[in-house]
Design a protein around this motif. Structure first.
Motif, mmCIF file in Angstrom:
data_model
loop_
_atom_site.group_PDB
_atom_site.id
_atom_site.type_symbol
_atom_site.label_atom_id
_atom_site.label_comp_id
_atom_site.label_asym_id
_atom_site.label_seq_id
_atom_site.Cartn_x
_atom_site.Cartn_y
_atom_site.Cartn_z
ATOM 1 N N MET A 123 0.869 -1.182 0.000
ATOM 2 C CA MET A 123 0.000 0.000 0.000
ATOM 3 C C MET A 123 0.896 1.218 0.000
ATOM 4 S SD MET A 123 -3.294 0.887 0.353
ATOM 5 C CE MET A 123 -3.648 2.551 -0.144
ATOM 6 N N CYS A 169 -7.087 -2.175 4.579
ATOM 7 C CA CYS A 169 -7.078 -2.891 3.299
ATOM 8 C C CYS A 169 -7.996 -4.110 3.384
ATOM 9 C CB CYS A 169 -5.668 -3.335 2.930
ATOM 10 S SG CYS A 169 -4.617 -1.975 2.420
ATOM 11 N N GLU A 183 -9.981 -7.450 -2.101
ATOM 12 C CA GLU A 183 -9.593 -6.182 -2.723
ATOM 13 C C GLU A 183 -10.514 -5.829 -3.885
ATOM 14 O OE1 GLU A 183 -7.945 -8.959 -3.042
ATOM 15 O OE2 GLU A 183 -7.275 -9.232 -5.111
ATOM 16 N N TYR A 187 -9.417 0.956 2.376
ATOM 17 C CA TYR A 187 -8.398 1.334 1.394
ATOM 18 C C TYR A 187 -8.390 0.285 0.295
ATOM 19 C CZ TYR A 187 -6.250 4.340 4.988
ATOM 20 O OH TYR A 187 -6.002 5.285 5.943
ATOM 21 N N PRO A 242 -5.836 -1.667 -1.832
ATOM 22 C CA PRO A 242 -4.389 -1.874 -1.826
ATOM 23 C C PRO A 242 -3.762 -1.581 -3.197
ATOM 24 C CG PRO A 242 -5.563 -3.957 -1.626
ATOM 25 C CD PRO A 242 -6.583 -2.888 -1.523
#
Lengths: 292, 462
Positions: free
Chosen positions: A25, A62, A87, A67, A69
């Motif tokens: 990240m 993540c 993700e 977030y 990644p």
């Protein structure tokens, strides 16, 4: 097929719930996490520790979709064998589809709602379905009423576990700090998760509250829910976790049982702040059997 | 402690004199240009000015004496009462509310249902036109609009400054569809609501990523865009001329209120011709619409979607961590709020018989938002009280002909509506910072339903 679902097994065996592979990240020029790989096993408490700024919370963000990644793959396997690539899911789909719930470092309760309401909001998706996306619920069909009763029963169950039954009708913002922490965990558990991610659950708790928290976490684990936690309080980490992962500067420096990690010279160096060239010395001492 | 709270103590009096003088000086400079100097046009149409020292002196004196009395006498008196109360150990929390307090909602509802008959009985047919139409219907339209906006602002915590756009969509939907295609009010009422909800979603999709101030600005722009389209799309909307001759609502298709038709309501019942019957009918229509809004709001609050709205107001990130799709949650709030705006708009069009873009200016949005904030965000009762105070206050100002005796013959009281608005806002915000009803009713409870104090609820941030 829902986005992020894979049916082929990605080298995950049955007892691994979360597999993080080559996670990186980047924030601008800052590499917050650099090629991190770790595994969390089903039914265990996995602790993620490390000095301040090591990137622990970034890993959490993540995993829970806050977030995206920069690189890497996060695979979650549910009990029924379905795998999700976290993700690729949107943030709200991670609790909804993949069964990952989380708490926050700075408590995020719905302070103007009562304790009970907080736990009912957590059961939003189940209740939405039962209410026929509001339309059938407005008509007051018996199926929806039963679902409501079931949701209140579930809330009561977790209120009891978190020792909050007496405060059920008080606003969440009115609870003392330790109770707010427990409520946040109870709220996360009301989403029916398989993996519970706790970001510093013992921060700011007194020893008695901390002990109560340990009991609660053990109870949660005994219900078959895996736990991933970030913690600074070493007494909590060493006492309850089955598996510890240590991060420093976004990289994994140690991984294993609490005893193994406790005696790892690199971990000691990271926590006590030894100069890089001294690390070799520390390791050499270790090899000589010079344990403290 | 005792010395400072004693009335007439030299310290207190000296302080009161000092603060009084200070207030006078501030008032002098504040009002020097506003009140002390007056501009007017003389016979040659040139602008000249003259001074009004006498009036200025009155303003300054009121400020100075008022401050002196407050500091010197009123405040010590209040302090002493508080102290006495604290000493006697009686808490101000009383479990027994008065009969009126407990049954307030029932009494209010019964009063509303009987209101047209009461006014007919007291002031007769001609006189009650004013009370039913200007007071009753006008206030209820604002109650409905504010309750609709309350879903967006009060529950979901999304600051919407362009709510009047949905009111306009509803009004023009009815006006256009009824004058071009001749559809009836009862068919177009739900359609107007649906169209407004559709516009709510269309607005919602692009802007719901925005939060707080940014969302407020974009919704403000949306309100203006709708108004400008209505002004400039003259082929369809006739621009600033507006659409006139909009069909009246019928009594569910059974009786008509248009004179000259065979199934005229007045003829069918053998009554003497008067427009008051139509107004009374409209009063009950808007009352029923208001009740529908309240019912749906109360039911929705106890449903998962309503709880999700309130949770969204409290903490959006926590919502997402619990698997709540915040985009659809916000969209449903926008659409539901817009739908009630659309209903109110269709009703407004049929009541006026005329719509023009002038009715849908930003000021309307601001007034509706002010009612929601004054009432206490989220509380239906508080908002209804605020609507009565704000809209009713404006109408009452029109009636105050005696003010002309005080301020001179060219004094038009309704021009001071905004002054009243501002004053009311300041007073309410000083004494009740969370609005008339500052607490929140929980939607579920285990043992007892305890109101949640306003100090815990949040206003939302986007």
């Amino acid at each position: 097929m829902a986005p992020g679902t894979t049916t082929m097994t990605n080298g995950i065996n049955g007892d691994t719930i979360l597999k993080v592979e080559h996670l990186s990240m980047k924030f601008g020029g800052l590499m917050a996490i650099n090629d991190l790989s770790l595994e969390a096993r089903r039914g265990e408490i996995t602790a993620l520790i490390g000095p301040n700024g090591a990137g622990k919370t970034t890993v959490f963000n993540c995993i829970t979709g806050f977030y995206k990644p920069t690189m890497g793959m996060l695979t979650l396997q549910r009990r029924d064998g379905k795998e999700y690539l976290l993700e690729r899911l949107r943030d709200f789909e991670i609790p909804k589809l993949a069964g990952v719930a989380r708490t926050f470092q700075n408590i995020r309760l719905f302070s103007g709602l009562t304790v009970l309401e907080n736990l009912l909001v957590a059961q939003h998706n189940a209740l939405m379905k039962a209410s026929g996306y509001t339309i059938l619920g407005l008509l007051g069909l018996p199926a929806y009423r039963r679902a409501v009763d079931a949701s209140i029963e579930k809330a009561k169950y977790w209120l009891d576990k978190a020792d909050l039954t007496d405060r059920a009708d008080d606003p969440a913002g009115d609870l003392p700090y330790g109770a707010q922490r427990r409520l946040e965990i109870a709220r996360a558990m009301c989403t029916n998760p398989e993996l519970l991610c706790l970001d510093e659950p013992a921060a700011g708790l007194n020893p008695r509250e901390s002990a109560a928290l340990n009991t609660l976490l053990h109870q949660i684990r005994d219900e078959g829910v895996s736990i991933l936690l970030i913690e600074h309080d070493m007494s909590v980490v060493m006492e309850i976790s089955d598996h510890v992962v240590v991060l420093e500067y976004g990289q994994k420096i140690s991984d294993g049982s609490p005893d193994h990690v406790k005696n790892d010279p690199r971990v000691i160096a990271a926590y006590l702040g030894v100069e890089d060239d001294e690390v070799e010395e520390v390791i050499a001492e270790e090899l000589d059997g010079g344990q403290r | 402690m005792t010395a400072s709270t004693e009335t007439g103590h030299p310290n207190v009096l000296a302080k009161a004199v000092r603060e009084g003088l200070f207030a006078g000086v501030i008032a002098f400079f504040m009002f020097l240009l506003f009140v002390g100097i007056e501009t007017y046009q003389d016979i040659n149409n040139t602008l000249v000015w003259r001074t009004r020292w006498g009036l200025l002196a009155v303003f300054v004196a009121v400020a100075a004496v008022g401050r002196f009395l407050t500091v010197g006498f009123i405040k010590p008196h209040i302090d002493r009462r508080k102290l006495a109360k604290a000493k006697s150990g009686v808490l101000e929390i009383s479990e027994n509310k008065s009969f009126f307090h407990r049954h307030f909602l029932k009494i209010a509802l019964i009063f509303l249902v009987l209101y047209p008959f009461l006014s007919l009985m007291i002031v007769g047919k001609q006189g009650s036109l004013k009370y039913v139409d200007n007071f009753g219907i006008q206030i209820l339209i604002y109650v409905m609009l504010a309750w609709g906006l309350n879903i967006v602002v009060g529950l979901a915590g999304l600051l919407d400054l362009g709510y009047v756009a949905f009111y306009a969509v509803g009004a023009y939907s009815y006006a256009l569809l009824s004058s071009y295609f001749g559809f009836s009010f009862w068919l177009l009422l739900p359609m107007s609501g649906i169209l407004a909800a559709l516009w709510g979603i269309i607005l919602g999709f692009p802007v719901l990523r925005l939060r707080g101030d940014y969302l407020a600005i974009v919704t403000l722009a949306f309100g203006e865009i709708i108004r400008l389209v209505l002004i400039n799309w003259t082929d369809v909307t006739k621009g600033t001329f507006g659409i006139s001759g909009i069909a009246k609502a019928s009594f569910f298709g059974i009786w008509s209120f248009d004179s000259g038709t065979t199934n005229n309501f007045v003829k069918a019942w053998g009554l003497s011709a008067s427009s008051v019957y139509y107004k009374v009918f409209l009063f009950y229509v808007i009352l029923a619409l208001c009740m529908l809004t309240a019912y749906v709001t109360i039911r929705l609050r106890r449903m998962p979607i309503g709880r999700a709205w309130e949770a969204l107001r409290e903490d959006e990130i926590a919502c997402r961590s619990l698997g709540i799709n915040t985009v659809t949650t916000k969209l449903t709030a926008f659409a539901t709020g817009a739908m009630f705006g659309g209903f109110a708009g269709a009703f407004f069009a049929t009541r006026q018989g005329f719509v023009s873009p002038e009715s849908f200016v930003f000021l309307e949005s601001a007034v509706i938002l002010a009612i929601v904030v004054l009432g206490g965000m989220g509380s239906l009762t508080g908002i209804a009280i605020a609507a009565v105070v704000m809209v009713g206050g404006t109408e009452v100002l029109r009636e105050m002909a005696f003010l002309k005796v005080v301020f001179g013959p060219d004094f038009t009281p309704e021009l001071y509506r905004m002054l009243l608005f501002g004053l009311a806002m300041i007073i309410v915000m000083l004494f009740k910072p969370r609005g008339f009803v500052g607490s929140r009713e929980p939607t579920a409870f285990l043992k007892e339903r305890k109101a949640v104090s306003g100090s815990f609820t949040k206003e939302g941030h986007g």
